[in-house]
Motif scaffolding. Structure first.
Motif, PDB file in Angstrom:
ATOM      1  N   ALA A 129      -7.200  -1.050  -4.487  1.00 29.41           N
ATOM      2  CA  ALA A 129      -5.943  -1.650  -4.024  1.00 29.41           C
ATOM      3  C   ALA A 129      -5.152  -0.680  -3.158  1.00 29.41           C
ATOM      4  O   ALA A 129      -4.498  -1.093  -2.198  1.00 29.41           O
ATOM      5  CB  ALA A 129      -5.105  -2.097  -5.217  1.00 29.41           C
ATOM      6  N   CYS A 130      -5.202   0.616  -3.479  1.00 32.13           N
ATOM      7  CA  CYS A 130      -4.513   1.624  -2.658  1.00 32.13           C
ATOM      8  C   CYS A 130      -5.090   1.640  -1.244  1.00 32.13           C
ATOM      9  O   CYS A 130      -4.351   1.719  -0.258  1.00 32.13           O
ATOM     10  CB  CYS A 130      -4.643   3.011  -3.280  1.00 32.13           C
ATOM     11  SG  CYS A 130      -3.555   3.307  -4.687  1.00 32.13           S
ATOM     12  N   ILE A 187      -0.886  -5.755  -9.155  1.00 33.41           N
ATOM     13  CA  ILE A 187      -1.432  -4.399  -9.287  1.00 33.41           C
ATOM     14  C   ILE A 187      -2.104  -4.231 -10.649  1.00 33.41           C
ATOM     15  O   ILE A 187      -3.192  -3.658 -10.762  1.00 33.41           O
ATOM     16  CB  ILE A 187      -0.333  -3.346  -9.079  1.00 33.41           C
ATOM     17  CG1 ILE A 187       0.086  -3.308  -7.605  1.00 33.41           C
ATOM     18  CG2 ILE A 187      -0.794  -1.962  -9.531  1.00 33.41           C
ATOM     19  CD1 ILE A 187       1.215  -2.357  -7.307  1.00 33.41           C
ATOM     20  N   PHE A 214      -3.072  -7.616  -0.602  1.00 36.78           N
ATOM     21  CA  PHE A 214      -2.772  -6.181  -0.606  1.00 36.78           C
ATOM     22  C   PHE A 214      -2.598  -5.627   0.803  1.00 36.78           C
ATOM     23  O   PHE A 214      -1.782  -4.727   1.025  1.00 36.78           O
ATOM     24  CB  PHE A 214      -3.846  -5.409  -1.376  1.00 36.78           C
ATOM     25  CG  PHE A 214      -3.681  -5.497  -2.864  1.00 36.78           C
ATOM     26  CD1 PHE A 214      -2.640  -4.831  -3.489  1.00 36.78           C
ATOM     27  CD2 PHE A 214      -4.547  -6.248  -3.634  1.00 36.78           C
ATOM     28  CE1 PHE A 214      -2.467  -4.910  -4.862  1.00 36.78           C
ATOM     29  CE2 PHE A 214      -4.379  -6.336  -5.004  1.00 36.78           C
ATOM     30  CZ  PHE A 214      -3.336  -5.669  -5.622  1.00 36.78           C
ATOM     31  N   PRO A 227       4.443   0.496 -12.055  1.00 37.12           N
ATOM     32  CA  PRO A 227       4.357  -0.130 -10.731  1.00 37.12           C
ATOM     33  C   PRO A 227       5.352  -1.279 -10.599  1.00 37.12           C
ATOM     34  O   PRO A 227       5.253  -2.289 -11.297  1.00 37.12           O
ATOM     35  CB  PRO A 227       2.907  -0.634 -10.677  1.00 37.12           C
ATOM     36  CG  PRO A 227       2.170   0.269 -11.589  1.00 37.12           C
ATOM     37  CD  PRO A 227       3.124   0.577 -12.709  1.00 37.12           C
ATOM     38  N   GLN A 235       4.813   0.714  -5.331  1.00 34.11           N
ATOM     39  CA  GLN A 235       3.717  -0.212  -5.079  1.00 34.11           C
ATOM     40  C   GLN A 235       2.513   0.519  -4.496  1.00 34.11           C
ATOM     41  O   GLN A 235       1.372   0.306  -4.920  1.00 34.11           O
ATOM     42  CB  GLN A 235       4.191  -1.300  -4.112  1.00 34.11           C
ATOM     43  CG  GLN A 235       3.545  -2.640  -4.342  1.00 34.11           C
ATOM     44  CD  GLN A 235       4.315  -3.768  -3.708  1.00 34.11           C
ATOM     45  OE1 GLN A 235       4.760  -4.685  -4.382  1.00 34.11           O
ATOM     46  NE2 GLN A 235       4.481  -3.726  -2.424  1.00 34.11           N
ATOM     47  N   PRO A 256      -1.356   1.529  -8.287  1.00 36.98           N
ATOM     48  CA  PRO A 256      -2.703   1.537  -8.865  1.00 36.98           C
ATOM     49  C   PRO A 256      -3.081   2.879  -9.479  1.00 36.98           C
ATOM     50  O   PRO A 256      -3.825   2.938 -10.462  1.00 36.98           O
ATOM     51  CB  PRO A 256      -3.595   1.198  -7.655  1.00 36.98           C
ATOM     52  CG  PRO A 256      -2.702   0.408  -6.748  1.00 36.98           C
ATOM     53  CD  PRO A 256      -1.345   1.018  -6.900  1.00 36.98           C
TER      54      PRO A 256
END
Length: 410
Positions: free
Chosen positions: A50-51, A149, A293, A350, A388, A392
């Protein structure tokens, strides 16, 4: 016209050409780049997927290359809302409300961690000179942990254990609290000049209507799936009902988040082990999650950080203290060890823009939160950006290394 140039005459493979390309083509290219780069970063830097997806969005945003403008995302908002809806429904199918009845201390923790965080953020901002109403709205948004997340990390690390289950439950509860309070605030604001009874009825309509709509959709899934269980048509049926519930909730000015959570809870309660929910409801949902994302990355902002950093820091730290205090106070009575309590506190960090995203019609959030001080709103968006983009990592560290509940961790 040359097919390899834009309307401005710039070649497509140049930066200027990419800026002038069709937004649909631009987003499709970003999706491909996001999948490839996120996988490379995951393999070589152990960075959560996700990052990587959000980093690609951030690189394409006005922050860096300006390949896409935020206003160009407004036409994509229904698709983004659908991606959120898929994950929220899945979250609903994974929580166990019965646990709240069997463990009253856990139920109290689930409410207090959101309330304490909201109160701590509001109080800290008021002390720094933020107007009362704006501080209260910021505190309301800060109550929630990001469901998207949380689930993205869970899909990747596949943890199992007390901390994971509590994280899912508390994420659902604090997100609902934030969404309902924002909806009620909108109703109250829209009811200015009306009598108290009318305002109260409108607020009750939002909550009870959302619960009823979700319950009906959950029951429909149970009835319609009787002949489809175990077939490839089940994810299609689930996505179809998610779309219906989400659109009806928006059309009837209810809470999509609450409706979809209830739909998932009711479906699980009725179908039990007969309900099989694929992560992100299958490959189509997984593609939507990548879009989500990437778009979250496009919405990240650093405007005014040097000017507003005291407010941003206050939001992040006050929120952490509020959630940590609630978890610590009831850790032992609810059956949680201190190490687990620390892991849960970190996993809850998060921050979510979900309460704002689903309450808004466009990404021009200033118009969706009338009466809020613009500097306070910007500080809130900056805090969301920081929590955000790193979210993750917080959740992965908490579940994998502190709680030790992820696969492959002894």
């Amino acid at each position: 016209m040359n097919p390899f140039t834009t309307s401005t005459g710039a070649p497509l493979w140049t930066l200027e050409g990419l800026r002038g390309a069709d937004p649909v083509l631009g987003l499709a290219l970003l999706m491909v780049l996001a999948v490839v780069l996120a996988d490379w970063l995951h393999r070589h830097a152990r960075l959560p997927l996700a990052c990587g997806h959000m980093l690609v969005g951030a690189l394409a945003s006005p922050l860096v290359l300006s390949l896409l403008e935020r206003k160009e995302l407004d036409s994509w908002k229904p698709l983004i809302d659908l991606a959120i809806a898929v994950l929220v429904f899945e979250l609903g199918t994974r929580i166990r409300p019965r646990w709240l009845i069997d463990n009253p201390a856990l139920a109290l923790t689930s409410v207090l961690e959101g309330v304490f965080a909201g109160l701590a953020v509001s109080a800290s901002l008021i002390l720094l000179g933020v107007p009362l109403l704006s501080a209260a709205v910021a505190g309301t948004v800060a109550m929630s942990t990001s469901p998207v997340i949380t689930l993205a990390v869970l899909h990747e690390t596949r943890p199992r254990g007390q901390v994971t289950e509590r994280l899912l439950l508390m994420t659902a509860v604090n997100s609902v609290l934030a969404m309902v309070l924002l909806k009620v605030w909108h109703v109250v604001g829209a009811s200015a000049g009306r009598d108290l009874i009318t305002t109260t009825v409108s607020a009750l309509y939002v909550v009870s209507g959302s619960v009823l709509l979700g319950a009906v959709c959950g029951l429909l899934l149970e009835v319609l799936s009787r002949r489809l269980r175990g077939t490839s048509a089940m994810p299609v049926l689930q996505i179809g009902l998610v779309i219906i519930a989400s659109l009806l909730a928006v059309q009837w000015t209810m809470s999509p988040l609450l409706a979809l959570l209830v739909a998932g809870v009711v479906a699980r309660a009725r179908m039990r082990h007969a309900l099989t929910v694929e992560p992100q409801l299958g490959s189509a949902g997984a593609a939507l999650s990548v879009v989500l994302f990437v778009c979250l990355g496009l919405l990240l902002t650093l405007d005014g950080l040097l000017r507003l950093w005291p407010w941003v820091l206050a939001i992040v730290l006050a929120r952490m203290v509020g959630k940590g205090l609630a978890v610590a106070l009831l850790a032992r009575p609810s059956g949680l060890g201190w190490r687990q309590a620390g892991a849960l506190t970190i996993a809850l960090q998060p921050m979510s823009s979900l309460a704002v995203l689903l309450a808004a019609d466009t990404f021009a959030w200033a118009s969706q939160l009338p009466g809020m001080d613009l500097s306070a709103l910007q500080a809130l968006l900056l805090a969301i950006t920081l929590m955000q983009i790193t979210g993750p990592l917080w959740t992965t560290v908490a579940l994998k290394h502190l709680a030790r509940e992820a696969d492959g961790v002894s």
